[in-house]
Design a protein around this motif. Structure first.
Motif, PDB file in Angstrom:
ATOM      1  N   PRO A 184       0.821  -1.222   0.000  1.00 37.51           N
ATOM      2  CA  PRO A 184       0.000   0.000   0.000  1.00 37.51           C
ATOM      3  C   PRO A 184       0.854   1.270   0.000  1.00 37.51           C
ATOM      4  O   PRO A 184       1.903   1.327   0.631  1.00 37.51           O
ATOM      5  CB  PRO A 184      -0.805  -0.120   1.301  1.00 37.51           C
ATOM      6  N   ARG A 185       0.427   2.241  -0.767  1.00 37.58           N
ATOM      7  CA  ARG A 185       0.979   3.594  -0.819  1.00 37.58           C
ATOM      8  C   ARG A 185       2.348   3.694  -1.474  1.00 37.58           C
ATOM      9  O   ARG A 185       2.558   4.491  -2.371  1.00 37.58           O
ATOM     10  CB  ARG A 185       1.028   4.220   0.584  1.00 37.58           C
ATOM     11  N   VAL A 186       3.306   2.892  -1.002  1.00 38.27           N
ATOM     12  CA  VAL A 186       4.687   3.066  -1.482  1.00 38.27           C
ATOM     13  C   VAL A 186       5.111   2.019  -2.507  1.00 38.27           C
ATOM     14  O   VAL A 186       6.202   2.103  -3.068  1.00 38.27           O
ATOM     15  CB  VAL A 186       5.684   3.043  -0.298  1.00 38.27           C
ATOM     16  N   GLY A 187       4.262   1.017  -2.743  1.00 36.71           N
ATOM     17  CA  GLY A 187       4.644  -0.084  -3.617  1.00 36.71           C
ATOM     18  C   GLY A 187       5.037   0.362  -5.014  1.00 36.71           C
ATOM     19  O   GLY A 187       6.078  -0.057  -5.545  1.00 36.71           O
ATOM     20  N   ASP A 188       4.234   1.209  -5.621  1.00 32.11           N
ATOM     21  CA  ASP A 188       4.522   1.661  -6.983  1.00 32.11           C
ATOM     22  C   ASP A 188       5.792   2.496  -7.042  1.00 32.11           C
ATOM     23  O   ASP A 188       6.562   2.411  -8.007  1.00 32.11           O
ATOM     24  CB  ASP A 188       3.340   2.473  -7.526  1.00 32.11           C
ATOM     25  N   ASP A 189       6.009   3.316  -6.012  1.00 38.04           N
ATOM     26  CA  ASP A 189       7.211   4.152  -5.981  1.00 38.04           C
ATOM     27  C   ASP A 189       8.473   3.306  -5.859  1.00 38.04           C
ATOM     28  O   ASP A 189       9.501   3.607  -6.475  1.00 38.04           O
ATOM     29  CB  ASP A 189       7.143   5.138  -4.808  1.00 38.04           C
ATOM     30  N   ILE A 190       8.404   2.255  -5.060  1.00 35.92           N
ATOM     31  CA  ILE A 190       9.558   1.363  -4.910  1.00 35.92           C
ATOM     32  C   ILE A 190       9.785   0.583  -6.202  1.00 35.92           C
ATOM     33  O   ILE A 190      10.922   0.448  -6.673  1.00 35.92           O
ATOM     34  CB  ILE A 190       9.350   0.396  -3.734  1.00 35.92           C
ATOM     35  N   HIS A 191       8.701   0.104  -6.784  1.00 38.77           N
ATOM     36  CA  HIS A 191       8.797  -0.755  -7.963  1.00 38.77           C
ATOM     37  C   HIS A 191       9.490  -0.063  -9.132  1.00 38.77           C
ATOM     38  O   HIS A 191      10.235  -0.706  -9.886  1.00 38.77           O
ATOM     39  CB  HIS A 191       7.394  -1.212  -8.387  1.00 38.77           C
ATOM     40  N   GLN A 192       9.280   1.222  -9.286  1.00 32.21           N
ATOM     41  CA  GLN A 192       9.862   1.898 -10.446  1.00 32.21           C
ATOM     42  C   GLN A 192      11.387   2.005 -10.381  1.00 32.21           C
ATOM     43  O   GLN A 192      12.026   2.315 -11.390  1.00 32.21           O
ATOM     44  CB  GLN A 192       9.251   3.284 -10.611  1.00 32.21           C
ATOM     45  N   TRP A 193      11.966   1.684  -9.219  1.00 34.49           N
ATOM     46  CA  TRP A 193      13.428   1.732  -9.091  1.00 34.49           C
ATOM     47  C   TRP A 193      14.046   0.343  -8.976  1.00 34.49           C
ATOM     48  O   TRP A 193      15.269   0.225  -8.835  1.00 34.49           O
ATOM     49  CB  TRP A 193      13.820   2.571  -7.876  1.00 34.49           C
ATOM     50  N   LEU A 194      13.270  -0.694  -9.060  1.00 31.72           N
ATOM     51  CA  LEU A 194      13.813  -2.053  -8.961  1.00 31.72           C
ATOM     52  C   LEU A 194      14.532  -2.423 -10.257  1.00 31.72           C
ATOM     53  O   LEU A 194      14.079  -2.080 -11.357  1.00 31.72           O
ATOM     54  CB  LEU A 194      12.704  -3.046  -8.633  1.00 31.72           C
ATOM     55  N   PRO A 195      15.659  -3.116 -10.160  1.00 32.05           N
ATOM     56  CA  PRO A 195      16.584  -3.243 -11.292  1.00 32.05           C
ATOM     57  C   PRO A 195      16.029  -3.880 -12.559  1.00 32.05           C
ATOM     58  O   PRO A 195      16.248  -3.374 -13.661  1.00 32.05           O
ATOM     59  CB  PRO A 195      17.741  -4.067 -10.716  1.00 32.05           C
ATOM     60  N   PHE A 196      15.321  -5.001 -12.447  1.00 36.15           N
ATOM     61  CA  PHE A 196      14.847  -5.658 -13.665  1.00 36.15           C
ATOM     62  C   PHE A 196      13.685  -4.881 -14.295  1.00 36.15           C
ATOM     63  O   PHE A 196      13.515  -4.904 -15.512  1.00 36.15           O
ATOM     64  CB  PHE A 196      14.455  -7.102 -13.366  1.00 36.15           C
TER      65      PHE A 196
END
Length: 252
Positions: A184-196
């Motif tokens: 919730p809330r931060v998932g999309d923000d974190i996902h956009q910086w994940l390497p693959f």
């Protein structure tokens, strides 16, 4: 150069790399043939469609790169390597270079092979590489698999056990990054910086375009394509540095 030659001989003297290379090519080219051959019309086949098998081939390449390290730890041949080459950093860098180059070449051959088989099955399809995006989608696969192999070697050095290293890599690259979006809330923000996810940005370009039944999924990263590649390359180098430092500090 001697270290590179030694690592090349070690890599190709066992069956598993050959099986992995054959499987990666078969999966990517095979899926391209399946998708192109089953298309209702030539208009349904595009450059991204020919790269449908990319994710499957990448998974096999990650396994190939991991096995190049963990197999040595499993049979304790890594001890002999470190005794023959006192500098563990040099030995591991040579291994990483050879594995990454092989993976990069393999990714490039698989991508162009997929494009080629689609051209044969759908000669009327618009499959010419007329734009930078098309070239990144195909030729860029080799760059991504090159740096992905570096990550896989690093994970292999850190974990050392085949089952554990392969499980971590495949679970993370195929499942975990996508699940992060459910936070919730931060998932999309974190996902956009994940390497693959960022690596897919380099291959697919515009993140606003929904990719359905095509190659690498559309990325949520906001970086430019070439900045995304630089980010993924930087991540792979950081992972390798961590692995090198760890390898120097513990017993073989």
């Amino acid at each position: 150069m001697t270290l590179l030659a030694v690592e090349r001989i070690k890599l190709f003297s066992t069956r598993s790399p050959w099986w992995c290379m054959g499987l990666a090519l078969t999966l990517m080219v095979g899926f391209a043939a399946l998708v192109s051959g089953s298309a209702d019309s030539a208009g349904d086949v595009s450059v991204p469609v020919t790269q449908f098998g990319y994710s499957f081939a990448l998974a096999v390449i990650l396994v190939l790169a991991t096995l190049s390290v963990t197999t040595e730890y499993r049979f304790n041949t890594i001890r002999t390597t470190f005794q023959a080459v006192p500098s563990r950093t040099s030995a591991l860098l040579a291994k990483t270079t050879v594995v990454a180059l092989v993976s990069g070449v393999l990714g490039t051959i698989a991508a162009f092979g997929s494009l080629g088989v689609a051209m044969l099955l759908q000669p009327d399809a618009s499959l010419a590489l007329n734009s930078e995006a098309d070239w990144r989608q195909v030729a860029g696969t080799g760059l991504v698999t090159f740096f992905a192999a570096v990550v896989a070697v690093a994970v292999g050095v850190l974990i050392r056990h085949t089952a554990g290293a392969v499980s971590v890599l495949l679970a993370y690259s195929l499942v975990a990054e996508g699940l992060v979006q459910l936070i919730p809330r931060v998932g999309d923000d974190i996902h956009q910086w994940l390497p693959f996810n960022v690596a897919n940005r380099f291959l697919t370009g515009n993140p606003d375009v929904a990719v359905v039944f095509e190659g690498p999924g559309a990325s949520t990263s906001t970086l430019s394509p070439w900045a995304a590649l630089a980010y993924f390359a930087g991540f792979s180098i950081v992972m390798l540095l961590i692995a090198l430092v760890t390898a120097k500090r513990r017993d073989a």
